[in-house]
Structures are given as C-alpha cells and as structure tokens.
Design an enzyme around this catalytic site. Structure first.
Site, PDB file in Angstrom:
ATOM      1  N   THR B 188     -17.974   7.390  -1.358  1.00 18.14           N
ATOM      2  CA  THR B 188     -16.156   7.372  -1.321  1.00 18.14           C
ATOM      3  C   THR B 188     -16.303   5.448  -1.256  1.00 18.14           C
ATOM      4  O   THR B 188     -16.906   4.252  -0.537  1.00 18.14           O
ATOM      5  CB  THR B 188     -15.716   7.231  -0.356  1.00 18.14           C
ATOM      6  OG1 THR B 188     -13.973   6.353  -0.521  1.00 18.14           O
ATOM      7  CG2 THR B 188     -15.356   7.020   0.376  1.00 18.14           C
ATOM      8  N   GLU B 335     -12.329  11.381   2.049  1.00 20.53           N
ATOM      9  CA  GLU B 335     -12.746  11.600   3.819  1.00 20.53           C
ATOM     10  C   GLU B 335     -12.593  13.736   3.854  1.00 20.53           C
ATOM     11  O   GLU B 335     -12.113  14.136   5.056  1.00 20.53           O
ATOM     12  CB  GLU B 335     -12.299  10.996   4.650  1.00 20.53           C
ATOM     13  CG  GLU B 335     -12.375   9.736   4.385  1.00 20.53           C
ATOM     14  CD  GLU B 335     -12.234   8.744   3.042  1.00 20.53           C
ATOM     15  OE1 GLU B 335     -11.823   9.728   2.350  1.00 20.53           O
ATOM     16  OE2 GLU B 335     -12.928   7.664   3.728  1.00 20.53           O
ATOM     17  N   LYS B 445       4.241  -5.227   7.155  1.00 25.18           N
ATOM     18  CA  LYS B 445       5.249  -5.228   8.733  1.00 25.18           C
ATOM     19  C   LYS B 445       6.226  -6.214   9.170  1.00 25.18           C
ATOM     20  O   LYS B 445       5.548  -7.652   9.364  1.00 25.18           O
ATOM     21  CB  LYS B 445       4.423  -4.932   9.526  1.00 25.18           C
ATOM     22  CG  LYS B 445       3.408  -3.348   9.268  1.00 25.18           C
ATOM     23  CD  LYS B 445       2.048  -3.609   9.687  1.00 25.18           C
ATOM     24  CE  LYS B 445       0.803  -2.724   9.896  1.00 25.18           C
ATOM     25  NZ  LYS B 445      -0.120  -2.725   9.826  1.00 25.18           N
ATOM     26  N   TRP B 450       8.438  -1.056   9.252  1.00 21.53           N
ATOM     27  CA  TRP B 450       7.465  -1.213   8.124  1.00 21.53           C
ATOM     28  C   TRP B 450       8.319  -1.437   6.597  1.00 21.53           C
ATOM     29  O   TRP B 450       9.057   0.184   6.271  1.00 21.53           O
ATOM     30  CB  TRP B 450       6.344  -0.392   8.416  1.00 21.53           C
ATOM     31  CG  TRP B 450       5.536  -0.022   8.997  1.00 21.53           C
ATOM     32  CD1 TRP B 450       5.510  -1.219  10.415  1.00 21.53           C
ATOM     33  CD2 TRP B 450       5.024   0.376   9.540  1.00 21.53           C
ATOM     34  NE1 TRP B 450       4.458  -0.802  11.578  1.00 21.53           N
ATOM     35  CE2 TRP B 450       3.659  -0.071  10.712  1.00 21.53           C
ATOM     36  CE3 TRP B 450       3.654   1.994   8.783  1.00 21.53           C
ATOM     37  CZ2 TRP B 450       2.633   0.804  11.466  1.00 21.53           C
ATOM     38  CZ3 TRP B 450       2.993   2.359   9.918  1.00 21.53           C
ATOM     39  CH2 TRP B 450       2.398   2.227  11.079  1.00 21.53           C
TER      40      TRP B 450
END
Lengths: 550, 550
Positions: B188, B335, B445, B450
C-alpha cells in the site's frame, strides 16, 4: 511442507469466530422483522437482542461463569431461540434435550452432560419429576409456561423463565473467548447402547451458518433464501440445531415463526396467517400435511421445504411439487452439525420437466461448500464416480463433532483413518451427485459386492400382495453374506418362495441386480420386528435368525 | 472466563480453511460456465481446474516448495485468476505487484517481499529490464504473451507462461497445511515513505470470501449475486484481491470475464458481447463509461456495480441510476482484505424514490457480517450514533492484516488499542449507517470539534466561479487548529475573501456548520498542488504554509 507465517503486531486482534457475531449482524439487516411464537408472542429483533442480553444476565446471576451446561426441554419457541444464543454467548454449553427419549435415557443424558441448570416447559415437568431424585448435577430448574397461571410441581424450581428474564438487566457486554469453546452438545441414539454425545464449538457453528447461507441461497436454485423469506422450522430444535437454520435466519433477521408443540391443525392456522416461505422437516410431516383434509385449501405455492432425516421418496416429492412446494433433500446427521449435502438443482436442471427434477430432488445431493465428501470401499479407496458402485460416505468439514463426549473408543471408530465415517452406503456419479442407498450395518456384502438391503426390499415389496418386507445379510462361509428376506403378505393371499424368486429373476434379466442378489430364503411371517419409532429392527431380526427362529 | 473444551479423537481431522476448498466448490455448482479473456480465450471450470493444477506443478518444478513468494505483473486475466489459486494452494505466497508504481518503488516491493519468481506480462518487460540488475531475490522470470510470436528481451527468462503451464502435469494433489499460512501480500502506498506490505492468510481469505458471499447476495437488496450472474472486474487484480470477488465468483462458478489492459472501446465491445451483470470499479472508471459517446447506445439495465476506492458522489450515482445501473458503495482498504461495509439497501429502502435511494447508495454503508466496526474519539470511546459526531473508524474482523510486513513500529500504530485504525473519519447513525467524511490526517480539529475538510471544500466549491479548492487545518494556539482555504477561480471572475466568508455564513445560518468552521483565510491561487494520481496534496500545502508561501 514449508509455509510462511508472519508475526502479528502485539495488539493485533486474533479474531475468534463466536456465536455473538451471528447475532450482531441481525441488527444491521432487517431488524424490524418479527419473531413469532404461535398466536401468543411477536416481537422484533431489537427486542430479541434485548431479551438475549437479559437471559445472559440471568445465567451469570445463576453463577454460570463459563463452561457450565444448561439443558433445555422445550418445544420449538422464541425461548429456545434465545437459548441458542444466550447459553453459548455466556461461554456455557447448550444441551438440547431430546424430549422423545424414555425418562431413563433422558436422565442418562442429563447426568452424562452434567447439566447444572434445566429449562423445562411445563408439559415435561412430570418426566423431570419422575427422574429428579437421580439427577446428579442439576442445581436449578426454571419453568417455561405459556400462560400466567401457577404451575404446580413438586420440584423446587427457581421460577418462571419469562419472569426471570424480564427482571434481569438489559446491560450485558458479550465476552470474547476462544472459538474452540464448546457451544452445544446433544445426544444421538442408536438401536443399541447408551446415547452418545456429540459436541460443537463456536467456530464450528459460525462456519456452519456461513456455509448454509451460501449453499441455500447462492448455489441451489431450488432452495434460495432471500431476506424477504419467512422461516418456520418443522423439526424439533433439540435435533441437530434444527439443522442450523435458526442461526441462519437470525443472522439475516428473517421473519421467524415458531409453532410450539406441533399439531397439524394449529400449524395450518399459523401457516395461513404467517405465510412461511422456507421450512424443513422429515418426510412423515410433509406427508401428514399433504394428506390432511384441513390443508386441502391451502396455497403452498410459495413454500420451499428442505427434507431430511430419512430419504424423500419420488411419490411424496411428486405430490409436494404438484401442490407447488419446492422440495429438496438435505443430508446430514447429528455428528455433522448437520449439513453435508443438498439435492442440487442447477440453472439448467431447474428448467427440466417434473420427472427429471424429481429424480434430482430426491437425490442425496452434492457436498456443501467446504465439505470434503468421498465414497470409499472397505480399504478406504474412493469408488468410481459411476452412479452405481457402492461404498461408505466419509467426510471432512469444518464443523463435524471431533468425537463422542467421554467415549474414547467410539470416538476413534468414528474418525478411523482421519475421515468421519457416516455409516451410510451410497454411490456417487460424475456430477458429484450422491445417493444414499443403505446403512453400513444393513448393506449386504456378498461375493465381493455390496448390495442395498433397502433396494432389495423395494423390489420384493413391489410383488402383488406383499405388505411388508425386511432383508438382512446372514453370514455365509463361501459368499461372506447372503441375503435373507422376511415377508408379510395380505392375509387373503398365498405367496410361495418360488414366486418371489421368479419375481426377483425379472430384475436379474433386466440387469438391475445380479443373480447373487436374490435371497436364498424368503420367510413368510405375520409381522416384522420394529423399533419404538417404527423402523425395521434389523438387529432383532439378526438375533432371531441366529437363534434359528425362522 | 472459563470455557469448556473437549479432547478430540486422535484421528479427528482439524479442518483448516484453505483456498483450495473455495476452488473445489466450483466443480459442484455450474462448472460448464466460462472464464473469458478478451476475445482470445474462453474455457470452462473443468479446464480452469486442470490449468490450476498444471500451474501448481509448474511451481513445484521450479522448486517452490512452500513459503516462497511469486510476484505477478499482469493485467486482469484468466492467468491472474489461476495465480490467485495456484500460488497459495502450493503453500507459496502471491505478491500482486502494482504496475502503476514507479520502477524504483516496484523494485523496492520485489526485494522487500523477496520474490523468487516473477510472472510478467510482456508490456511490463521494459520496467523489469530496467530494474533487474538490482533485484536481489528473483531466480526465475516467466513471460506472459497474448500471441505466439517471440518476445524479445535482454532478460534471461524461463519461458512463456502458457507454454510452461500446458506442458506441466495435470496430476496434482492439493496439500493440506495450516490455515495460518500466509497466502497473499501486497503493498500500500501512502504519500510519504516506502510502500508498506499487508499480508493475508488462507483462513482470512476463505472467511472473506464467505462474508462477501453472504453480504452481496443475502443481505444487500441492491447488489445481489446469483448463480446466473456474469462477473467482470474493473479494478486491477493487483489491488486488494480485486476486492475479493474473483474468489467469490470462482467458488460459485459464475461466468467470469477478464478484459486485460483496460481501454474503454475494447471494454465496451466485450460488454456488448459478454453481457456482464456484476462489476466493481472506482468512480473515475464509472464516470468515464457514462460520459463515453461510444457507450451511449449500451443497455446498462442489468448491471450492478460496486463502487469503491473513493467516495461515490450523488451526481455520479444519479447518472448511473438513470442509465439503469444499480450502484452501491463498498468500503475497505488494502489493510482490510478489503470488505468492511457496503451501502445498504433493505427490503424497505429499495422501494424508495430515486433521491432517497441515492442518499443511501452513496453512504459508506453498514458493517459486513463478522465485522466489528466502531467510530471512536481520540480517547477510543465510541461517539454517539447521531449521524453527525465525527470520530475515527476502527475495526475488528477475521480478515485484517495483522501488521505491516517487516515494519514493527507501523504495525503497532495500526493496531493501537487492539483495533485496526483505518485513519478514516466518519459519523454513524442509529441505523448503523456509516459515512466517511475525511481522512484522519486531513480532518480539522478546532475548538474541541472535528470538521471534515472535504465537506468545507464542497461548500466553498459551490460558490459560482470557483473551479478548485483545498482546505487544510493549520496549528492555532487557542483553537488547536483553524481551517485555511486555497481557492482557484475562473480566470474571468473576481472573487474576494469577504464574498466567500459571506457564502460560508449562509451554511452557519442554516446550522449546517458552526461559525468556527469558516476558514480564517481564503487564498486565491493559480493552481492547487496535486499528487501524481491527481489527488490534492495536502502534505505539500501544509509545507508551503509552514514556509510562509501563502
């Protein structure tokens, strides 16, 4: 051989296949679907989830902190479904008790399994009362009732199931533990000896659920589960996880209907109201429904039924199909969780005419995903896939019992040579379609060939005036075994041994059997020994023969 | 907690979940279905099975006796499919090489994975020639060609793939070994550092296949695989097992179509001829097809497409739906094998009008069977399922990479706290529907909240005359971070910072965002830094900002 493994990160989660994960999925699919119990109870999957958590807390409160056995004696119900989850989810073991057993046998299984808690439907309290003095491990008994009245019993009971669940906390975090934890156990009864216990782990049940999902939706064109299906089991839930379908149905949050104690009339009322689309049962139940006058007006046109337990005959399958029921055969046994094969209709064969389909629908079928199934001779060598050579069915799959609990010798016999021995005799054809023809102990081994006693019984039984027939193999110095037939004729009919031999010769002439298959002796008797469930008792016939009773 | 385990019979088969078992099933479903490669090759599953056995023998002959790595550099093809099976079935490890990497990166992955054999399509020989001097582990190179002519190369090659396979023995017994054997690995690539390798075991791939079967057939009403489907992948097979679908399609013996090097015109010819019904691709490919004049006459009415890689936008989904394509979003990453979620249409929502469906189809979706997915705050605590509170997506599932190969530190970061950290920021609602809104490193943030940089970019981008926009968070002593925007306007348009602030205030007035979400600064620039694949390079923008370039 070498393989490559790579060390995991220290915190990497070694995911365990646990039954809780099957349940979690139900809230993500169609959680507003209902679980129905007779005309008494209906609730959605949010409520099921809540009640399962409450039942988990009840077991924790009772001190069952993992590894303990809970025995359930109940009809098919939403409560049984809850126990399918709560008992194993809390790390305990669900013992699904066969309420058809004689009281002494039931006692044997309760003590052998070391049940600590019994969940008992009130109908079975008399049996439990009769054996309770001899129960060695049971600490608590909880009573299921379908009403609000007091249930009288001499037993010292903890309380009523519904009340104890309802007053338990709804807060419960499903624990994580090894997927090798035993989740269920139950007993299989043969014609001889004590019941034997099979057992299944969380890993096995999760894999069985996933295999069943794939086979009964993606692969078999004659039995395709979809999320709009309505599931209604017609085999008892004590019997081999009700073929695993309650786990499948719950994971997919299908509408589920549980009928309690089976009675044709109340079942038909429920059928009309709840409109089930998928079920499973033994041939006897299907036959009962098809011949019931009360069912004559019912539209079965949207019903798929998986038939197992014993062979689905063509005439029964034909009658079912003519009523619009899509019947398929499923094959498995207590030792196998159970799914091994289903009769298998492909995209092509589902287009065939009725007679061609009947042939396939009454086959034992093809091995399910992940099932490694072989038909082998006595040396363990695979027989040709020719649709006629007989051998024993042996299997490997990720969900077979790894032995019989506390019975080392029978465990070793079961797994002789690294394959589970089903004790079923079958042939297999070039399409991998399997057909079981007999039990291993009943097949007749003569002149180096195997011959199905059931097939011979069918042929003999087709002779006019014969009402019952049993064929066994009897020891023979020259041939190994020779077939021997007991025959019951209509009282008004005279049948001679010679006539029956001539009748059998016609099958020899047509090359259906060879000449050694004709029994040496046909003995006319008044009736044939049967077991308590009405099967021919071949063990008894052999004993009688040995004692020169014929 | 305690659990119960029971000792197995000494010969009981401890069944391992191995990729061979996925293949075995194909011969039991619809083995006469075809595998098609462009207009060049078509054969049935009996032939596939035979060729896979031949390829196994080829690897054995080459001395790969388990644990060795085979690298494949090929377009999507029947040959790649064979390698999906033969390499792991022989106990070796399939390295699916990303041919989009720069030669130096490709070299890095080949050496890092320790590839011993390379299977290379002739189109990629120039790259391999350029790096071959620096390859440290490769012993043999085998060339794939789509014709019968000699392929010129300065490399010392073993031969041509098809010829070597065709001359190998067809007799091969699939070996048994631990399900924990690594079956595949691949790399990846992030925006920084060397490629990182993820790896998957046989057990993980079998479970992933079964989960995908159940999710994409039984559960999601908008993407339902059936055995009559025709599968055509439109993502490269080097990329996360082509989302696992080749294993699913093979196990079910679906007709499969592989298009080789993707070119819209030849693809459309294949589409017309082979009539695929299920595919998967990134939004860019779908957009390319929908806007292609050559595709204007094509009937897409029987086509379901799973979209992943990046978010499916509503406008693109609408255009697809208007052409009859059933689009759904799939979410996962290298993943995660990859399937984590799909946008989820239930029996109810599939009945909704187009606009309602579009909202659901462009959601990231619901967790798949066996996937334990949470959205957590920085303390690892689950955020409310309110459809707005942002957190990071963390997961457990039975098929996640257990680390990065040979990178202990990044492995530990990935699995911090026992959950795999996706690095994706999302909200989740009361129906368990997930919506990814940003990458963790890009989310802003500010003031304890967020904020999705992508959402702000969408709002700013909707102002007339804006052609490109990027929002990043910049450090702020008081607020933690503050949003900062780069804006590209049409050359003929004058846009002031004040106008953009007023525009953003309209979202504050509508309570879509709070007032802290309005960037302090909007900087008009000629263009916005992009990565080599055309994504906004926020890392570069942050660097430029730190160096006071704005």
């Amino acid at each position: 051989m070498k393989i490559k493994t790579i060390e995991s990160a220290s915190n990497a989660h070694a995911y365990q296949l646990l039954i809780k994960d099957i349940l979690e999925n139900s809230l993500r699919v169609n959680p507003k679907h209902e679980i129905v119990y007779k005309d008494q109870v209906r609730f959605d999957y949010f409520e099921l989830y809540k009640r399962i958590k409450q039942l988990c807390n009840l077991y924790v409160t009772l001190g069952l902190d993992g590894g303990s056995v809970v025995g359930v004696i109940d009809y098919d119900s939403h409560r049984y479904l809850m126990n399918y989850f709560s008992v194993p989810i809390t790390g305990n073991v669900l013992h699904t008790i066969n309420w058809r057993l004689a009281p002494e046998q039931m006692l044997y299984t309760i003590n052998h399994a070391e049940d600590e808690v019994l969940i008992v439907h009130e109908d079975f309290l008399p049996v439990v009362e009769a054996i309770s003095d001899k129960m060695t491990t049971v600490k608590e008994i909880i009573v299921i009732r379908d009403h609000k009245n007091t249930v009288e019993t001499k037993l010292n009971v903890k309380g009523y199931f519904d009340d104890l669940v309802a007053t338990s906390s709804t807060e419960y975090t499903f624990p994580e533990f090894s997927e090798e934890a035993v989740a269920t156990l139950f007993y299989t009864t043969g014609t001889t000896g004590d019941p034997k216990a099979v057992y299944f782990t969380h890993r096995q049940l999760v894999l069985h659920t996933m295999v069943e999902m794939s086979v009964l939706s993606l692969m078999n064109e004659a039995f395709k589960i979809t999320s709009s299906d309505v599931y209604l089991p017609l085999t008892p839930m004590f019997h081999v996880h009700a073929w695993g379908l309650p786990y499948v149905a719950t994971s997919l949050s299908l509408k589920q209907v549980y009928v309690g104690k089976f009675e044709p009339k109340s079942f038909l009322d429920i059928f009309r109201k709840e409109k089930p689309t998928i079920s499973h049962c033994v041939p006897t139940i299907l036959n009962m429904l098809l011949t019931s006058p009360a069912a004559s007006d019912i539209d079965f046109g949207n019903w798929s039924v998986l038939i197992g337990g014993s062979a689905l005959s063509k005439p029964l399958a034909r009658r079912a199909m003519e009523r619009g029921i899509s019947v398929v055969t499923g094959y498995g046994m207590s030792e196998t969780c159970p799914l091994l094969t289903t009769s298998y209709l492909s995209l092509e064969t589902i287009q065939d005419d009725l007679e061609s389909q009947l042939k396939i629908r009454t086959m034992t079928g093809r091995a399910a995903l992940l099932v490694d199934l072989k038909v082998v001779n006595e040396e363990g060598v695979e027989v040709p896939k020719d649709g006629k050579t007989l051998g024993e069915v042996v299997v490997r799959a990720p969900y077979l019992t790894m032995g019989y609990y506390k019975d080392k010798q029978k465990s070793e016999e079961l797994w002789k040579g690294g394959y589970l021995h089903t004790g079923d005799i079958a042939w297999i054809d070039e399409n991998n379609d399997l057909k079981i023809v007999d039990r291993s102990k009943d097949v007749i081994k003569t002149g180096g060939e195997w011959m199905s006693s059931l097939a011979l019984e069918d042929m003999i039984g087709s002779y006019p005036g014969i009402v019952d027939v049993a064929v066994i193999g009897i020891p023979d110095d020259k041939w190994g075994e020779r077939p021997f037939a007991l025959v019951v004729a209509k009282t008004e009919v005279d049948i001679t041994e010679e006539q029956l031999k001539e009748h059998m010769q016609t099958y020899v002439d047509k090359a259906v059997i060879n000449k050694w298959a004709i029994p040496d002796r046909f003995v006319l008797v008044a009736d044939i020994p049967k077991t308590s469930v009405g099967k021919i008792n071949k063990k008894r016939i052999r004993e009688l023969h040995e004692n020169n009773q014929f």
